[in-house]
Design an enzyme around this catalytic site. Structure first.
Site, PDB file in Angstrom:
ATOM      1  N   ASP A  51      -4.715  37.641  37.326  1.00 29.79           N
ATOM      2  CA  ASP A  51      -5.473  36.619  37.460  1.00 29.79           C
ATOM      3  C   ASP A  51      -6.750  36.377  36.755  1.00 29.79           C
ATOM      4  O   ASP A  51      -7.510  35.369  36.766  1.00 29.79           O
ATOM      5  CB  ASP A  51      -5.493  35.948  38.903  1.00 29.79           C
ATOM      6  CG  ASP A  51      -6.331  36.837  39.797  1.00 29.79           C
ATOM      7  OD1 ASP A  51      -6.756  38.003  39.274  1.00 29.79           O
ATOM      8  OD2 ASP A  51      -6.505  36.430  40.864  1.00 29.79           O
ATOM      9  N   SER A  52      -7.063  37.532  36.078  1.00 34.22           N
ATOM     10  CA  SER A  52      -8.228  37.543  35.020  1.00 34.22           C
ATOM     11  C   SER A  52      -7.856  36.464  33.857  1.00 34.22           C
ATOM     12  O   SER A  52      -8.812  36.386  33.208  1.00 34.22           O
ATOM     13  CB  SER A  52      -8.395  38.914  34.500  1.00 34.22           C
ATOM     14  OG  SER A  52      -7.375  39.531  34.119  1.00 34.22           O
ATOM     15  N   ASP A  90       0.194  39.003  39.419  1.00 34.77           N
ATOM     16  CA  ASP A  90      -0.863  38.782  40.720  1.00 34.77           C
ATOM     17  C   ASP A  90      -0.732  37.471  41.508  1.00 34.77           C
ATOM     18  O   ASP A  90      -0.313  36.608  41.054  1.00 34.77           O
ATOM     19  CB  ASP A  90      -2.558  38.384  39.939  1.00 34.77           C
ATOM     20  CG  ASP A  90      -3.430  39.650  40.086  1.00 34.77           C
ATOM     21  OD1 ASP A  90      -3.165  40.659  40.702  1.00 34.77           O
ATOM     22  OD2 ASP A  90      -4.528  39.431  39.075  1.00 34.77           O
ATOM     23  N   LYS A 119       0.802  41.710  43.024  1.00 37.80           N
ATOM     24  CA  LYS A 119      -0.482  42.205  43.657  1.00 37.80           C
ATOM     25  C   LYS A 119      -1.235  41.307  44.240  1.00 37.80           C
ATOM     26  O   LYS A 119      -1.280  40.114  43.876  1.00 37.80           O
ATOM     27  CB  LYS A 119      -1.112  42.983  42.458  1.00 37.80           C
ATOM     28  CG  LYS A 119      -2.483  43.340  42.647  1.00 37.80           C
ATOM     29  CD  LYS A 119      -3.099  44.157  41.539  1.00 37.80           C
ATOM     30  CE  LYS A 119      -4.041  43.418  40.673  1.00 37.80           C
ATOM     31  NZ  LYS A 119      -5.108  42.579  40.849  1.00 37.80           N
ATOM     32  N   GLU A 121      -5.026  40.869  46.462  1.00 41.15           N
ATOM     33  CA  GLU A 121      -6.112  41.674  47.042  1.00 41.15           C
ATOM     34  C   GLU A 121      -6.119  41.580  48.541  1.00 41.15           C
ATOM     35  O   GLU A 121      -6.059  40.720  49.063  1.00 41.15           O
ATOM     36  CB  GLU A 121      -7.273  40.535  46.569  1.00 41.15           C
ATOM     37  CG  GLU A 121      -7.437  40.684  45.053  1.00 41.15           C
ATOM     38  CD  GLU A 121      -8.577  39.685  44.556  1.00 41.15           C
ATOM     39  OE1 GLU A 121      -9.316  39.404  45.215  1.00 41.15           O
ATOM     40  OE2 GLU A 121      -8.696  39.468  43.315  1.00 41.15           O
ATOM     41  N   GLU A 188     -10.662  48.951  42.417  1.00 40.84           N
ATOM     42  CA  GLU A 188     -11.706  48.213  41.662  1.00 40.84           C
ATOM     43  C   GLU A 188     -12.974  48.554  42.038  1.00 40.84           C
ATOM     44  O   GLU A 188     -13.620  48.231  43.124  1.00 40.84           O
ATOM     45  CB  GLU A 188     -11.419  46.943  41.494  1.00 40.84           C
ATOM     46  CG  GLU A 188     -12.277  46.363  40.428  1.00 40.84           C
ATOM     47  CD  GLU A 188     -12.022  44.971  39.710  1.00 40.84           C
ATOM     48  OE1 GLU A 188     -11.013  44.448  40.233  1.00 40.84           O
ATOM     49  OE2 GLU A 188     -12.866  44.299  39.068  1.00 40.84           O
TER      50      GLU A 188
HETATM   51  O1  KIV Z   1      -6.617  40.418  37.339  1.00 43.30           O
HETATM   52  C1  KIV Z   1      -6.869  41.372  36.862  1.00 43.30           C
HETATM   53  O2  KIV Z   1      -6.950  41.566  35.837  1.00 43.30           O
HETATM   54  C2  KIV Z   1      -7.070  42.540  37.719  1.00 43.30           C
HETATM   55  C3  KIV Z   1      -7.626  43.932  36.995  1.00 43.30           C
HETATM   56  C4  KIV Z   1      -8.848  43.764  36.805  1.00 43.30           C
HETATM   57  C5  KIV Z   1      -6.930  45.049  37.640  1.00 43.30           C
HETATM   58  O3  KIV Z   1      -7.019  42.348  38.592  1.00 43.30           O
END
Ligand code: KIV
Length: 265
Positions: A51-52, A90, A119, A121, A188
């Protein structure tokens, strides 16, 4: 039922075997088909549709505006070409606040987006969600330490687990998420010694970003690796395009440096 092999080279079994054999796991983010194809060819083990993308693709200053629609769209772009790498997508902000919502959204990322794992958090608060998803056959990567979706609560992107109490809490969360069925942990921005302790006490792969050299694998945001940083480069990142002849070679150098423990120093 006939038995046939998954067409991908990198499966969850392979990643677990890499952990057992002390073979480093090289991971990067990607958000579109062109870069996903380059990463796949360069030998990246895991592609994360992170989600970056809210920051590096959409131009926001955090990840919280990313929606499920965004994640499904970008996961589809990547899964359509990634033939070897294991694909993680994510779960965006507020898409896993309870078991029912998490199950429905994770299913969409797998069924519509083509991801092989989701993934989220996590802390000990997410243990029951992780357990339910895993029991339903959805592999989970639990992202601990600095959790960017908590930015407004945290007030900044800072190292986590610095003091004894928060380090203990992080270690215990890692243990309970693993016991709940998580198949990968991602750490992280946690101190090297804590990341090492979590890695040594986990039977599943632990991937680090800003978490030192002793994790089972490393991940970076693709844009940091090719020097597209808009002036802000995390301290732990490295521009692999500087000194490489093209993007493909830069990614190959990143894979090689992670595999040979040359990165991070
Ligand atoms: O969203 C993302 O790119 C991430 C990485 C920083 C691990 O969670």
């Amino acid at each position: 039922m006939s038995i046939h092999k998954l067409h991908k080279n990198i499966t969850l079994n392979r990643l677990h075997a890499m952990k057992a054999n002390n073979e480093k796991i090289a991971c990067l983010t990607a958000y579109d088909a062109s870069f996903a194809a380059i990463l796949d060819q360069a030998g990246i083990d895991i592609i994360l549709v992170g989600d970056s993308l809210g920051m590096v693709v959409q131009g926001h200053d955090s990840t919280v505006s990313v929606t499920m629609e965004d994640m499904i769209y970008h996961s589809q772009c990547v899964s359509s070409v990634a033939k070897n790498a294991f694909l993680i997508a994510d779960m965006p902000f507020m898409s896993y606040t309870n078991v029912e919502q998490a199950l429905a959204n994770a299913t969409d990322l797998i069924q519509l987006g083509g991801a092989q794992m989701v993934k989220l958090e996590a802390s000990s608060r997410q243990v029951s969600i992780v357990q339910e998803l895993c029991e339903c056959g959805i592999p989970i990567c639990a992202h601990l330490g600095l959790r960017p979706q908590y930015i407004h609560k945290l007030g900044g992107y800072a190292m986590q687990g610095n003091d004894e109490a928060s380090a203990k809490e992080l270690f215990e969360s890692a243990q309970s998420l693993q016991a709940a069925g998580a198949d990968i942990l991602l750490l992280e921005c946690v101190p090297d010694a804590l990341a090492q302790k979590i890695t040594q006490n986990s039977s599943i792969p632990v991937i680090g970003i800003g978490a030192g050299a002793n994790c089972d694998g490393q991940i970076l945001v693709l844009h940091d690796v090719i020097g597209i940083t808009h002036g802000v480069t995390p301290k732990f990142a490295k521009n692999f395009l500087a000194g490489a002849i093209d993007i493909q070679s830069a990614i190959e150098n990143y894979v090689q440096d992670v595999k040979s423990s040359k990165f991070p120093t």
